[in-house]
Design an enzyme around this catalytic site. Structure first.
Site, PDB file in Angstrom:
ATOM      1  N   SER A  29       0.847  -1.200   0.000  1.00  0.00           N
ATOM      2  CA  SER A  29       0.000   0.000   0.000  1.00  0.00           C
ATOM      3  C   SER A  29       0.875   1.240   0.000  1.00  0.00           C
ATOM      4  O   SER A  29       1.663   1.452   0.931  1.00  0.00           O
ATOM      5  CB  SER A  29      -0.895   0.012   1.235  1.00  0.00           C
ATOM      6  OG  SER A  29      -1.384   1.327   1.420  1.00  0.00           O
TER       7      SER A  29
ATOM      8  N   HIS B 161      -1.203  -1.229  -4.308  1.00  0.00           N
ATOM      9  CA  HIS B 161      -2.481  -0.966  -3.630  1.00  0.00           C
ATOM     10  C   HIS B 161      -2.579   0.541  -3.372  1.00  0.00           C
ATOM     11  O   HIS B 161      -1.754   1.114  -2.649  1.00  0.00           O
ATOM     12  CB  HIS B 161      -2.526  -1.763  -2.334  1.00  0.00           C
ATOM     13  CG  HIS B 161      -3.812  -1.657  -1.570  1.00  0.00           C
ATOM     14  ND1 HIS B 161      -4.929  -2.396  -1.884  1.00  0.00           N
ATOM     15  CD2 HIS B 161      -4.164  -0.889  -0.509  1.00  0.00           C
ATOM     16  CE1 HIS B 161      -5.902  -2.096  -1.040  1.00  0.00           C
ATOM     17  NE2 HIS B 161      -5.464  -1.177  -0.197  1.00  0.00           N
TER      18      HIS B 161
ATOM     19  N   ASP C  79      -4.641   3.511  -1.808  1.00  0.00           N
ATOM     20  CA  ASP C  79      -5.674   3.836  -0.821  1.00  0.00           C
ATOM     21  C   ASP C  79      -6.200   5.251  -1.045  1.00  0.00           C
ATOM     22  O   ASP C  79      -5.545   6.230  -0.697  1.00  0.00           O
ATOM     23  CB  ASP C  79      -5.097   3.712   0.592  1.00  0.00           C
ATOM     24  CG  ASP C  79      -4.955   2.269   1.024  1.00  0.00           C
ATOM     25  OD1 ASP C  79      -5.928   1.503   0.871  1.00  0.00           O
ATOM     26  OD2 ASP C  79      -3.873   1.890   1.519  1.00  0.00           O
TER      27      ASP C  79
ATOM     28  N   MET D  41      -8.682   8.095  -0.101  1.00  0.00           N
ATOM     29  CA  MET D  41      -9.492   8.499   1.067  1.00  0.00           C
ATOM     30  C   MET D  41      -9.962   9.930   0.908  1.00  0.00           C
ATOM     31  O   MET D  41      -9.184  10.802   0.492  1.00  0.00           O
ATOM     32  CB  MET D  41      -8.661   8.402   2.342  1.00  0.00           C
ATOM     33  CG  MET D  41      -8.071   7.033   2.592  1.00  0.00           C
ATOM     34  SD  MET D  41      -7.218   6.982   4.174  1.00  0.00           S
ATOM     35  CE  MET D  41      -6.466   5.357   4.092  1.00  0.00           C
TER      36      MET D  41
ATOM     37  N   HIS E 122      -8.405   1.070  -3.934  1.00  0.00           N
ATOM     38  CA  HIS E 122      -9.291   0.826  -2.791  1.00  0.00           C
ATOM     39  C   HIS E 122      -9.956   2.157  -2.452  1.00  0.00           C
ATOM     40  O   HIS E 122      -9.307   3.036  -1.876  1.00  0.00           O
ATOM     41  CB  HIS E 122      -8.427   0.280  -1.641  1.00  0.00           C
ATOM     42  CG  HIS E 122      -9.139   0.089  -0.349  1.00  0.00           C
ATOM     43  ND1 HIS E 122      -8.479  -0.131   0.844  1.00  0.00           N
ATOM     44  CD2 HIS E 122     -10.462   0.077  -0.039  1.00  0.00           C
ATOM     45  CE1 HIS E 122      -9.355  -0.268   1.823  1.00  0.00           C
ATOM     46  NE2 HIS E 122     -10.564  -0.131   1.318  1.00  0.00           N
TER      47      HIS E 122
ATOM     48  N   MET F 271     -11.996   4.512  -0.464  1.00  0.00           N
ATOM     49  CA  MET F 271     -12.606   4.786   0.852  1.00  0.00           C
ATOM     50  C   MET F 271     -13.216   6.174   0.754  1.00  0.00           C
ATOM     51  O   MET F 271     -12.705   7.147   1.304  1.00  0.00           O
ATOM     52  CB  MET F 271     -11.529   4.694   1.946  1.00  0.00           C
ATOM     53  CG  MET F 271     -11.104   3.248   2.209  1.00  0.00           C
ATOM     54  SD  MET F 271      -9.502   3.121   3.034  1.00  0.00           S
ATOM     55  CE  MET F 271      -8.427   3.206   1.614  1.00  0.00           C
TER      56      MET F 271
ATOM     57  N   MET G 123     -11.320  -6.204   5.403  1.00  0.00           N
ATOM     58  CA  MET G 123     -10.483  -5.278   6.168  1.00  0.00           C
ATOM     59  C   MET G 123     -10.153  -5.884   7.527  1.00  0.00           C
ATOM     60  O   MET G 123     -11.053  -6.339   8.256  1.00  0.00           O
ATOM     61  CB  MET G 123     -11.194  -3.941   6.394  1.00  0.00           C
ATOM     62  CG  MET G 123     -11.402  -3.096   5.146  1.00  0.00           C
ATOM     63  SD  MET G 123      -9.888  -2.693   4.252  1.00  0.00           S
ATOM     64  CE  MET G 123      -8.962  -1.761   5.486  1.00  0.00           C
TER      65      MET G 123
ATOM     66  N   ASP H 280      -6.434  -6.685   4.171  1.00  0.00           N
ATOM     67  CA  ASP H 280      -5.831  -5.352   4.233  1.00  0.00           C
ATOM     68  C   ASP H 280      -5.855  -4.816   5.662  1.00  0.00           C
ATOM     69  O   ASP H 280      -6.924  -4.593   6.232  1.00  0.00           O
ATOM     70  CB  ASP H 280      -6.612  -4.416   3.296  1.00  0.00           C
ATOM     71  CG  ASP H 280      -6.022  -3.019   3.199  1.00  0.00           C
ATOM     72  OD1 ASP H 280      -4.953  -2.765   3.787  1.00  0.00           O
ATOM     73  OD2 ASP H 280      -6.647  -2.181   2.515  1.00  0.00           O
TER      74      ASP H 280
HETATM   75  C1  DX5 Z   1      -6.107   1.332   5.713  1.00  0.00           C
HETATM   76  C2  DX5 Z   1      -5.644   1.025   4.303  1.00  0.00           C
HETATM   77  C3  DX5 Z   1      -4.579   0.011   4.258  1.00  0.00           C
HETATM   78  C4  DX5 Z   1      -3.316   0.380   4.989  1.00  0.00           C
HETATM   79  C5  DX5 Z   1      -2.506  -0.827   5.258  1.00  0.00           C
HETATM   80  O1  DX5 Z   1      -7.134   2.224   5.640  1.00  0.00           O
HETATM   81  O2  DX5 Z   1      -6.719   0.556   3.541  1.00  0.00           O
HETATM   82  O3  DX5 Z   1      -4.305  -0.340   2.916  1.00  0.00           O
HETATM   83  O4  DX5 Z   1      -2.543   1.288   4.280  1.00  0.00           O
HETATM   84  O5  DX5 Z   1      -1.379  -0.455   5.969  1.00  0.00           O
HETATM   85  P1  DX5 Z   1      -0.692  -1.427   7.026  1.00  0.00           P
HETATM   86  O6  DX5 Z   1      -0.238  -2.613   6.246  1.00  0.00           O
HETATM   87  O7  DX5 Z   1       0.405  -0.614   7.579  1.00  0.00           O
HETATM   88  O8  DX5 Z   1      -1.748  -1.793   8.039  1.00  0.00           O
HETATM   89 ZN    ZN Z   2      -6.340  -0.365   1.536  1.00  0.00          ZN
END
Ligand code: DX5
Ligand code: ZN
Length: 217
Positions: A9, A34, A36, A38, A67, A69, A139, A177
């Protein structure tokens, strides 16, 4: 068993040199990037969006796993697809009433689709859409931040998802994840996950290639 893919990620990357960071993932044997996304509404954090995906697409041939969010993901699906996403995953919590339609919209753009559930959402909420997904994301932390502790209840949910996937007889990836590291990766694989997201475990490692190899082994 499906083949194992490691999906670092980039939430844990240095955003001031994202291109180099992604190149380093490529050289270290990552299978997927990956991303993320947000929005500060669906989760209490803000990261990046369509432009990041578009620019990363120019510098890497690794699949971009987006992903989302964000609230109202349906508003942005087509633009993420056009930007070069290979797979777009959306949360049940963000589209409780139209998850099926959003997944179909993603597929209509030619991109793979996936449904995501938070740690407090039961698998039953997405059971009916699993057969239409290319991937299911469980998750193992509440979304928003990297570096959180793995929630072990996710293991039972992986087993539950795996049973549904096996029953429908299709090739559907199962992604985990949050809080995954070399210390617990064997457990998550045994429970059914084959796409392993790792943020801090990879980016904080002194040797990324070694860590990715360990996660994959
Ligand atoms: C959390 C994200 C994850 C996160 C994972 O909201 O969706 O992808 O970055 O990071 P680690 O592996 O550090 O938990
Ligand atoms: Zn993620």
């Amino acid at each position: 068993m499906n083949n194992i893919k490691i999906a670092p990620s980039i939430l844990s990357a240095d955003f001031s040199k994202m291109g180099e960071e992604v190149k380093s993932l490529e050289e270290s044997g990552a299978d997927v990037v990956h991303c993320d996304v947000m929005d500060g509404v669906f989760v209490n954090n803000i990261t990046f969006g369509i432009k990041m995906v578009e620019d990363l697409r120019k510098i890497t041939s690794l699949p971009l796993d987006c992903h989302l969010m964000i609230v109202h993901p349906e508003k942005y699906v087509e633009r993420f697809a056009k930007a070069g996403a290979d797979i777009i995953t959306v949360h049940w919590e963000a589209c409780q009433d139209n998850l099926k339609e959003v997944l179909e919209l993603i597929k209509s753009t030619g991109v793979k689709c996936g449904a995501v559930i938070n740690p407090d959402t039961p698998v039953s909420k997405i059971a009916d859409v699993i057969p239409t997904c290319d991937m299911v994301l469980v998750m193992s932390v509440f979304p928003g931040f990297g570096g959180q502790k793995f929630i072990p209840e996710a293991l039972d949910k992986l087993r539950e998802v795996k049973a549904i996937v096996e029953k429908c007889g299709k090739t559907i990836d199962i992604e985990i994840d949050g809080g995954v590291s070399a210390a617990n990766v064997a457990e998550v694989k045994a429970a059914g996950a084959n796409v392993i997201v790792a943020g801090s475990a990879v980016f904080k490692a002194p040797d990324r290639a070694k860590t990715i190899a360990e996660l994959k082994a």
